[in-house]
Write a protein that holds these residues in place. Structure first.
Motif, PDB file in Angstrom:
ATOM      1  N   GLY A  80       3.752   6.380   5.155  1.00 51.59           N
ATOM      2  CA  GLY A  80       2.399   6.692   4.711  1.00 51.59           C
ATOM      3  C   GLY A  80       1.965   8.077   5.159  1.00 51.59           C
ATOM      4  N   ASP A  81       2.307   8.444   6.387  1.00 50.19           N
ATOM      5  CA  ASP A  81       1.931   9.765   6.898  1.00 50.19           C
ATOM      6  C   ASP A  81       2.656  10.885   6.155  1.00 50.19           C
ATOM      7  OD1 ASP A  81       0.147   8.762   8.712  1.00 50.19           O
ATOM      8  OD2 ASP A  81       1.510   8.850  10.419  1.00 50.19           O
ATOM      9  N   GLU A  84      -7.155   7.786   1.301  1.00 46.60           N
ATOM     10  CA  GLU A  84      -7.898   6.629   1.814  1.00 46.60           C
ATOM     11  C   GLU A  84      -6.971   5.448   2.080  1.00 46.60           C
ATOM     12  OE1 GLU A  84     -10.852   5.928  -1.123  1.00 46.60           O
ATOM     13  OE2 GLU A  84     -12.081   7.669  -0.572  1.00 46.60           O
ATOM     14  N   ARG A  85      -5.980   5.262   1.209  1.00 48.06           N
ATOM     15  CA  ARG A  85      -5.018   4.175   1.412  1.00 48.06           C
ATOM     16  C   ARG A  85      -4.209   4.397   2.681  1.00 48.06           C
ATOM     17  NH1 ARG A  85      -2.377   4.065  -4.390  1.00 48.06           N
ATOM     18  NH2 ARG A  85      -4.346   4.334  -5.488  1.00 48.06           N
ATOM     19  N   ASP A  86      -3.923   5.641   2.997  1.00 51.06           N
ATOM     20  CA  ASP A  86      -3.200   5.902   4.241  1.00 51.06           C
ATOM     21  C   ASP A  86      -4.039   5.497   5.447  1.00 51.06           C
ATOM     22  OD1 ASP A  86      -0.928   7.037   5.732  1.00 51.06           O
ATOM     23  OD2 ASP A  86      -2.418   8.499   6.404  1.00 51.06           O
ATOM     24  N   LEU A 113       0.824  -1.206   0.000  1.00 54.18           N
ATOM     25  CA  LEU A 113       0.000   0.000   0.000  1.00 54.18           C
ATOM     26  C   LEU A 113       0.860   1.257   0.000  1.00 54.18           C
ATOM     27  CD1 LEU A 113      -2.804  -1.010   2.528  1.00 54.18           C
ATOM     28  CD2 LEU A 113      -3.120  -0.486   0.114  1.00 54.18           C
ATOM     29  N   VAL A 114       1.908   1.240   0.818  1.00 58.31           N
ATOM     30  CA  VAL A 114       2.792   2.411   0.897  1.00 58.31           C
ATOM     31  C   VAL A 114       3.499   2.637  -0.438  1.00 58.31           C
ATOM     32  CG1 VAL A 114       4.902   3.271   1.965  1.00 58.31           C
ATOM     33  CG2 VAL A 114       3.104   2.290   3.397  1.00 58.31           C
ATOM     34  N   GLN A 115       3.949   1.567  -1.081  1.00 57.32           N
ATOM     35  CA  GLN A 115       4.585   1.705  -2.390  1.00 57.32           C
ATOM     36  C   GLN A 115       3.621   2.289  -3.415  1.00 57.32           C
ATOM     37  OE1 GLN A 115       6.333  -2.495  -2.494  1.00 57.32           O
ATOM     38  NE2 GLN A 115       7.862  -1.365  -3.658  1.00 57.32           N
ATOM     39  N   THR A 144      12.607  17.787   0.531  1.00 58.41           N
ATOM     40  CA  THR A 144      12.778  17.494   1.960  1.00 58.41           C
ATOM     41  C   THR A 144      11.989  16.265   2.375  1.00 58.41           C
ATOM     42  OG1 THR A 144      13.199  19.814   2.525  1.00 58.41           O
ATOM     43  CG2 THR A 144      12.416  18.375   4.297  1.00 58.41           C
ATOM     44  N   ASN A 145      10.749  16.179   1.932  1.00 62.86           N
ATOM     45  CA  ASN A 145       9.888  15.066   2.359  1.00 62.86           C
ATOM     46  C   ASN A 145      10.214  13.767   1.650  1.00 62.86           C
ATOM     47  OD1 ASN A 145       7.789  16.053   4.397  1.00 62.86           O
ATOM     48  ND2 ASN A 145       7.742  17.682   2.868  1.00 62.86           N
ATOM     49  N   LEU A 146      10.676  13.833   0.419  1.00 63.58           N
ATOM     50  CA  LEU A 146      11.156  12.618  -0.237  1.00 63.58           C
ATOM     51  C   LEU A 146      12.394  12.083   0.493  1.00 63.58           C
ATOM     52  CD1 LEU A 146      10.733  13.430  -4.051  1.00 63.58           C
ATOM     53  CD2 LEU A 146       9.471  11.733  -2.706  1.00 63.58           C
ATOM     54  N   LYS A 147      13.210  12.999   0.971  1.00 65.75           N
ATOM     55  CA  LYS A 147      14.378  12.583   1.754  1.00 65.75           C
ATOM     56  C   LYS A 147      13.941  11.913   3.053  1.00 65.75           C
ATOM     57  CE  LYS A 147      18.600  14.466   3.858  1.00 65.75           C
ATOM     58  NZ  LYS A 147      19.363  15.712   4.133  1.00 65.75           N
ATOM     59  N   ARG A 148      12.886  12.416   3.673  1.00 64.10           N
ATOM     60  CA  ARG A 148      12.355  11.790   4.896  1.00 64.10           C
ATOM     61  C   ARG A 148      11.864  10.369   4.604  1.00 64.10           C
ATOM     62  NH1 ARG A 148       7.699  15.127   7.247  1.00 64.10           N
ATOM     63  NH2 ARG A 148       7.805  13.514   8.871  1.00 64.10           N
ATOM     64  N   VAL A 149      11.195  10.190   3.465  1.00 62.42           N
ATOM     65  CA  VAL A 149      10.738   8.848   3.074  1.00 62.42           C
ATOM     66  C   VAL A 149      11.928   7.905   2.978  1.00 62.42           C
ATOM     67  CG1 VAL A 149       9.757   7.474   1.180  1.00 62.42           C
ATOM     68  CG2 VAL A 149       8.642   9.603   1.891  1.00 62.42           C
ATOM     69  N   ASN A 150      13.010   8.394   2.387  1.00 63.26           N
ATOM     70  CA  ASN A 150      14.191   7.547   2.250  1.00 63.26           C
ATOM     71  C   ASN A 150      14.816   7.214   3.597  1.00 63.26           C
ATOM     72  OD1 ASN A 150      16.211   6.234   0.517  1.00 63.26           O
ATOM     73  ND2 ASN A 150      17.587   7.753   1.423  1.00 63.26           N
ATOM     74  N   THR A 151      14.732   8.137   4.544  1.00 63.65           N
ATOM     75  CA  THR A 151      15.259   7.869   5.889  1.00 63.65           C
ATOM     76  C   THR A 151      14.508   6.704   6.533  1.00 63.65           C
ATOM     77  OG1 THR A 151      15.939  10.165   6.223  1.00 63.65           O
ATOM     78  CG2 THR A 151      15.608   8.831   8.200  1.00 63.65           C
TER      79      THR A 151
END
Length: 539
Positions: free
Chosen positions: A420-421, A374-376, A349-351, A519-526
């Protein structure tokens, strides 16, 4: 205390000792086998005949076909076994269950004190686990024989009771009533061996013969499937299919034999022996015949089960967890397997959320943005279910290895929920801000966002693959990639600021959105990298 009370107490005490002894013996043998039994059942059963043989061995160790069927319910619910492969094991399990009845049909009750003494001695003096487990198994068998001795002695006092003999005689003339009694008693005490043990005790005192015992045996065989049916109720669809298959095998066998009990009894009596031995042999032959008839038809039987319990098209993540079966909580490896399977649903789902977010950003698709949100909600629901399930596993005794896995899975669910968040509350908000404000990225800026998103998405996919397979090398790749992605994010920031300095209108218009996206894509990678550290055991 009058004679009737003594007899009653002796009978129920004997039944209690027999059931408790079988439970202890089964636990000891299971602990001695360790996780190897579950591993063999889940990986070495591709051949039907071999699967049936393995099912027989597993049940002989656990001293209960009900225990084996409950274990299979857990394995199927965890996705470690398919329905087709399970059916052969079930047929073998029913053969293995007859071994305990064969044991108690031999006149070896006088050895019970010695077995109890040896078992207790091994438990008290042994320092190694293997001897302690063996001691429990021996003690269990000793109690089983003690229980049979008590039951036989208690029922012996009824042999001279005219009223009781008349009652037994009337029941013997009503096979259907005896069949129902066998079914109900077995469903209550959850042991066909216990019910048939009562019949053997009565036969030892010439109170019933083989013809009277046969309906009890047939009822007990159906009654033993009740445990798995109860265990699977409300559980995953696959688990309910296993339980129903076990019950249908028994029902089909009884439907074939019940009308022909006379010829079946004649066949058993050809082998000779006392009524006690004939009862045990009838139980064994019934289950062997069941396997011979239905083993070649397991594929067709699986098809019938799927028709009776079809897949639910609406069954999705919105319905919450699908694979978490509370019955497996007593078996941590199975419970961990089910939780892992559910976590992989979260990961899918996250992917999907991360992939579709870029579509929203590119095509200004507000409807797709709602679907992502909704998926989140589905991810949050799954995270809550899995976390609660994993916490309940901790209430059981966990080995060091299982405890580490449980903690690791809790970390993974938390990190996936965080991803997801970030997508829902940050990246999606930025996409909607772009849509509502009709902002545009520069051609170079949009190319950089696409590139960075692709690399972050690939890192997440690799981290999930590493988690699913336990591949440490893949996990190391994700960790190494983190530093490269951090460097690349800084380069893109400098490039964007350079474009701002040139006065590009698009860069000025979308600057805040552009930088916050990076910034937020970097957070996803973290968070993806955190998954990799779990795979390496570095929590």
């Amino acid at each position: 205390m009058d004679e009737a009370t003594k007899t009653f107490l002796g009978l129920i005490g004997g039944i209690g000792l027999l059931l408790y002894g079988m439970n202890i013996a089964g636990e000891g043998l299971q602990q001695a086998a360790g996780t190897r039994l579950r591993h063999m059942l889940s990986t070495l059963t591709r051949n039907r005949i071999y699967g049936a043989a393995l099912g027989a061995v597993a049940t002989a160790l656990m001293q209960s076909s009900s225990a084996t069927s409950v274990l299979l319910v857990g394995l199927v619910g965890a996705g470690l076994l398919s329905l087709g492969r399970t059916l052969g094991i079930l047929l073998g399990a029913d053969i293995g269950a007859t071994i305990s009845v064969q044991l108690i049909s031999f006149d070896i009750f006088e050895w019970a004190p010695l077995l109890v003494a040896v078992g207790v001695a091994l438990i008290l003096v042994s320092k190694g686990k293997a001897y302690s487990f063996a001691g429990r198994a021996i003690l269990g068998f000793g109690l089983v024989f003690f229980g049979m001795g008590l039951m036989t002695e208690a029922s012996g006092s009824w042999a001279n009771n005219e009223l009781f003999r008349d009652l037994i005689g009337n029941l013997s003339a009503s096979p259907l009533i005896l069949f129902v009694l066998g079914l109900v008693v077995t469903a209550i005490i959850q042991s066909s061996a216990g019910t048939i043990g009562i019949a053997i005790a009565l036969a030892a005192n010439q109170l019933i013969d083989l013809e009277s015992a046969l309906p009890i045996i047939l009822g007990a065989n159906i009654g033993t499937s009740a445990t798995a049916l109860i265990a699977s109720a409300g559980g995953p669809l696959e688990a309910r299919r296993v339980a129903v298959a076990h019950a249908l095998f028994k029902i089909a066998g009884v439907a074939l034999v019940f009308p022909a009990m006379g010829p079946f009894a004649d066949l058993i009596q050809l082998a000779g022996g006392s009524a006690i031995r004939q009862i045990a042999n009838a139980h064994t032959l019934f289950n062997v015949a069941l396997a011979v008839v239905f083993l070649p038809l397991t594929g067709q039987f699986a098809w019938v089960i799927r028709k009776l319990l079809p897949d639910r098209a609406a069954e999705s993540a919105a319905a919450g967890a699908r694979f978490l079966d509370p019955v497996t909580l007593s078996s941590p490896p199975l419970a961990i397997g089910q939780a892992t399977r559910e976590i992989l649903r979260m990961a899918d789902l996250v992917q999907e959320m991360l992939r579709d977010w870029l579509v929203v950003l590119a095509e200004n698709d507000g409807h797709l943005a709602e679907q992502i949100s909704e998926r989140d909600d589905d991810v949050d629901r799954l995270q809550s279910d899995v976390r609660s399930f994993l916490t309940r596993i901790s209430e059981t005794r966990l080995s060091g290895e299982m405890s580490e896995k449980q903690i690791g899975l809790l970390y993974v669910t938390h990190d996936l929920e965080n991803i997801g968040d970030v997508i829902d509350k940050n990246l999606l908000e930025l996409a909607l801000k772009k849509i509502h404000g009709r902002h545009m990225f520069s051609e170079k800026g949009w190319s950089e966002i696409q590139e960075y998103h692709e690399r972050v998405e690939r890192a997440l996919e690799t981290a999930i693959s590493a988690f699913a397979t336990g591949d440490v090398e893949l996990a190391n790749n994700v960790i190494r990639e983190k530093e490269e992605l951090s460097d690349r994010e800084r380069e893109m920031r400098r490039a964007h600021i350079a474009r701002l300095n040139t006065g590009r209108a698009e860069s000025l218009d979308s600057s805040d959105i552009h930088l916050d996206v990076l910034t937020n894509l970097k957070r996803v990678n973290t968070y993806s990298t955190n998954l990799a550290y779990v795979v390496k055991g570095e929590l």
